[in-house]
Design an enzyme around this catalytic site. Structure first.
Site, PDB file in Angstrom:
ATOM      1  N   ARG A  77      26.743  35.488  10.273  1.00  0.00           N
ATOM      2  CA  ARG A  77      25.512  36.102  10.782  1.00  0.00           C
ATOM      3  C   ARG A  77      24.526  34.993  11.127  1.00  0.00           C
ATOM      4  NH1 ARG A  77      20.491  38.337   7.769  1.00  0.00           N
ATOM      5  NH2 ARG A  77      19.378  39.130   9.574  1.00  0.00           N
ATOM      6  N   HIS A 121      14.894  37.162  14.274  1.00  0.00           N
ATOM      7  CA  HIS A 121      14.714  36.737  12.873  1.00  0.00           C
ATOM      8  C   HIS A 121      13.379  35.987  12.838  1.00  0.00           C
ATOM      9  CE1 HIS A 121      17.000  35.924   8.948  1.00  0.00           C
ATOM     10  NE2 HIS A 121      15.807  35.367   8.772  1.00  0.00           N
ATOM     11  N   GLU A 166      14.343  42.162   8.608  1.00  0.00           N
ATOM     12  CA  GLU A 166      13.260  42.408   7.655  1.00  0.00           C
ATOM     13  C   GLU A 166      11.902  42.653   8.304  1.00  0.00           C
ATOM     14  OE1 GLU A 166      13.568  38.818   5.359  1.00  0.00           O
ATOM     15  OE2 GLU A 166      15.220  39.549   4.165  1.00  0.00           O
ATOM     16  N   ASN A 299      19.258  43.374   2.978  1.00  0.00           N
ATOM     17  CA  ASN A 299      19.101  42.085   2.294  1.00  0.00           C
ATOM     18  C   ASN A 299      18.570  42.385   0.903  1.00  0.00           C
ATOM     19  OD1 ASN A 299      19.755  40.979   4.728  1.00  0.00           O
ATOM     20  ND2 ASN A 299      17.726  40.115   5.156  1.00  0.00           N
ATOM     21  N   TYR A 301      17.487  40.571  -2.859  1.00  0.00           N
ATOM     22  CA  TYR A 301      17.266  39.380  -3.686  1.00  0.00           C
ATOM     23  C   TYR A 301      16.872  39.729  -5.115  1.00  0.00           C
ATOM     24  CZ  TYR A 301      17.794  36.572   0.454  1.00  0.00           C
ATOM     25  OH  TYR A 301      18.328  35.972   1.554  1.00  0.00           O
ATOM     26  N   GLU A 357      22.233  39.680   3.642  1.00  0.00           N
ATOM     27  CA  GLU A 357      21.767  38.490   2.917  1.00  0.00           C
ATOM     28  C   GLU A 357      21.771  38.786   1.423  1.00  0.00           C
ATOM     29  OE1 GLU A 357      17.900  36.889   3.937  1.00  0.00           O
ATOM     30  OE2 GLU A 357      18.308  37.149   6.073  1.00  0.00           O
TER      31      GLU A 357
HETATM   32  O1  IFM Z   1      15.257  32.561   4.069  1.00  0.00           O
HETATM   33  C1  IFM Z   1      14.928  33.920   4.067  1.00  0.00           C
HETATM   34  C2  IFM Z   1      15.510  34.606   5.270  1.00  0.00           C
HETATM   35  O2  IFM Z   1      15.118  34.015   6.459  1.00  0.00           O
HETATM   36  C3  IFM Z   1      15.077  36.048   5.293  1.00  0.00           C
HETATM   37  N1  IFM Z   1      15.370  36.703   4.057  1.00  0.00           N
HETATM   38  C4  IFM Z   1      14.953  36.053   2.848  1.00  0.00           C
HETATM   39  C5  IFM Z   1      15.441  34.615   2.830  1.00  0.00           C
HETATM   40  C6  IFM Z   1      15.002  33.929   1.543  1.00  0.00           C
HETATM   41  O3  IFM Z   1      13.627  33.935   1.424  1.00  0.00           O
END
Ligand code: IFM
Length: 458
Positions: A77, A121, A166, A299, A301, A357
């Site tokens: 990606r 992006h 995002e 995504n 985290y 992600e």
């Molecule tokens: O690096 C970023 C990415 O560009 C978008 N999502 C979160 C990642 C980590 O902060």
């Protein structure tokens, strides 16, 4: 191995984005992006760096594809730089920019790696921002034209398209909090920006499909599991508000065709809207936004634990001890990953989900014998991949997982201070060095399952 492993046909990939890795900021006709301007404005980026060189991927892409081959991934990606393709965001295309993406896509296909292309992006051309940026409805048309140019050129070879990455970050961090480009602080504008991002997605989907026969098209959103700090009504309401702002404000219009009424009321109550209505939504917009897509990109985290602030707004409260935080200050929380994946399947029923992600920033030690030991990143990947596997077993139509990121890169307002890569990058010499996490991911891909015992890599 744990459980039955991942389904056959599962995509294992790595992810990057143009602004964070390409460099070559002023080469071959590339135009300025909002992030170039932001980074050259004093005190915006932590280490005062720019992404002018970054990982120099523009010149080193062949070597970077070789790293992907080393990992054995079957998908990559990446994003295209809007201002590399259309230097002022609209008008005549820059042939040199298109030719770069031609070479990259051909190189990936020769290596047996399926390209997943993200159109936006975050790197809006600066010239468009000066005409009103995402706050202007004209940018919707400009984005659709950009999608048209790229998909006409690459649509015969690229069959996986992601419109935006995002939208919350662009809208809220970029236009309400001022922490990201273009650095504005205007909550009302941020709501318009979010709407225009979503609308441009909806309007671009049919264009991408027309230019790229048989393509899968979707959008990527960041999801954070929202939990209340206590059982009190006020804290539960704070979690509801955060979930509304962060997750539902984007997922409801995309998947269900409406903006959530409770969040509209919150916007009004907190002064983000003058009246409990959305003046920027025109007839037909919601139908366009809810165009059926082939997948939803998620995504993930971390999670957010919320309590009620003095004015009733949600406030995050740290829950985890420092040893459970990444360098970003984000809690390591694989259960939250399982929770968002199962929740998205239950509440929104997307056809397919790709985790576009997932990863973690940690401080890495120097290499020993050409390899960097990063046990915390290995553990992050292992526990999150297990959570993904559990989500599949629970019925989530998860079709792929992309680790963030192939290599250390320019982490936006954090500059080069945060390292998410499976490969370390020495930004002076541009040397790439494998971390244990790269070896671990290679083993996962090869076995199509998560090893129960982490091998010794040194
Ligand atoms: O690096 C970023 C990415 O560009 C978008 N999502 C979160 C990642 C980590 O902060």
């Amino acid at each position: 191995m744990s459980g039955a492993g991942f389904p056959s046909g599962f995509r294992f990939g790595v992810a990057t984005s143009a602004q964070q890795i390409e460099g070559a900021a002023r080469e071959d006709g590339r135009g300025e992006s909002v992030w170039d301007r932001f980074a050259s404005t004093p005190a915006r980026v932590k280490d005062r760096s720019t992404s002018d060189v970054a990982c120099d991927h523009y010149h080193r892409w062949r070597g970077d594809i070789a790293l992907m081959r080393e990992l054995g991934v079957n998908a990559y990606r990446f994003s295209t730089g809007w201002s590399r393709v259309l230097p002022t965001g609209e008008g005549a295309a820059n042939e040199a920019g298109l030719a770069f993406y031609d070479r990259l896509v051909d190189g990936l296909l020769e290596a047996g790696i399926t390209p997943f292309l993200t159109l936006n992006h975050w790197d809006l051309p600066q010239a468009l921002d000066e005409k009103g940026g995402w706050g202007s409805r004209d940018t919707v048309d400009a984005f659709v034209a950009y999608a048209d140019v790229l998909s006409r050129r690459l649509g015969d070879r690229v069959k996986h398209w992601i419109t935006h990455n995002e939208p919350w970050c662009v809208a809220t961090l970029g236009h309400e909090q001022g922490a990201h480009a273009p650095g504005r602080r205007d909550a009302a504008e941020a709501l318009r920006v979010a709407h225009h991002l979503l609308l441009s997605h909806g309007r671009a989907v049919p264009v991408l499909r027309a230019n790229s026969a048989g393509a899968e098209v979707g959008l990527t959103t960041m999801m954070t599991a929202a939990e209340a700090a206590s059982d009190s009504d006020a804290d539960r309401d704070a979690a509801r508000q955060f979930d509304g702002l962060f997750n539902r404000w984007f997922l409801d219009p995309l998947q269900l065709g409406w903006y959530p009424a409770d969040v509209i009321a919150d916007h009004h109550r907190h002064g983000r809207l003058a009246a409990p209505e959305l003046p920027f939504v025109h007839d037909g917009d919601l139908k366009a936004i809810a165009v059926p897509t082939d997948f939803l990109g998620i995504n993930y985290y971390s999670r957010a634990v919320m309590q009620a602030g003095p004015d009733g707004r949600p406030v995050g409260v740290p829950q985890a001890p420092p040893e459970d935080l990444t360098e970003m200050g984000w809690e390591v929380r694989p259960q939250g990953f399982f929770d968002v994946l199962t929740r998205v399947a239950r509440d929104y029923a997307p056809k397919q989900v790709y985790v576009t992600e997932n990863g973690a920033a940690f401080v890495d030690p120097p290499a020993v014998d050409g390899l960097i030991a990063d046990p915390r990143r290995v553990d992050y990947l292992r526990t999150h991949l297990l959570a993904a596997q559990r989500a599949i077993e629970a019925g989530v139509p998860l079709a792929g997982y992309f680790a963030w990121s192939l290599m250390d890169n320019w982490e936006w307002a954090e500059g080069y201070t945060k390292r998410f890569g499976l490969y370390a990058v020495d930004f002076e010499s541009q040397q790439r060095t494998a971390k244990h996490s790269a070896r671990f991911y290679r083993d996962v891909v090869a076995a199509h399952a998560v090893p129960t015992v982490v091998p010794q890599y040194s």
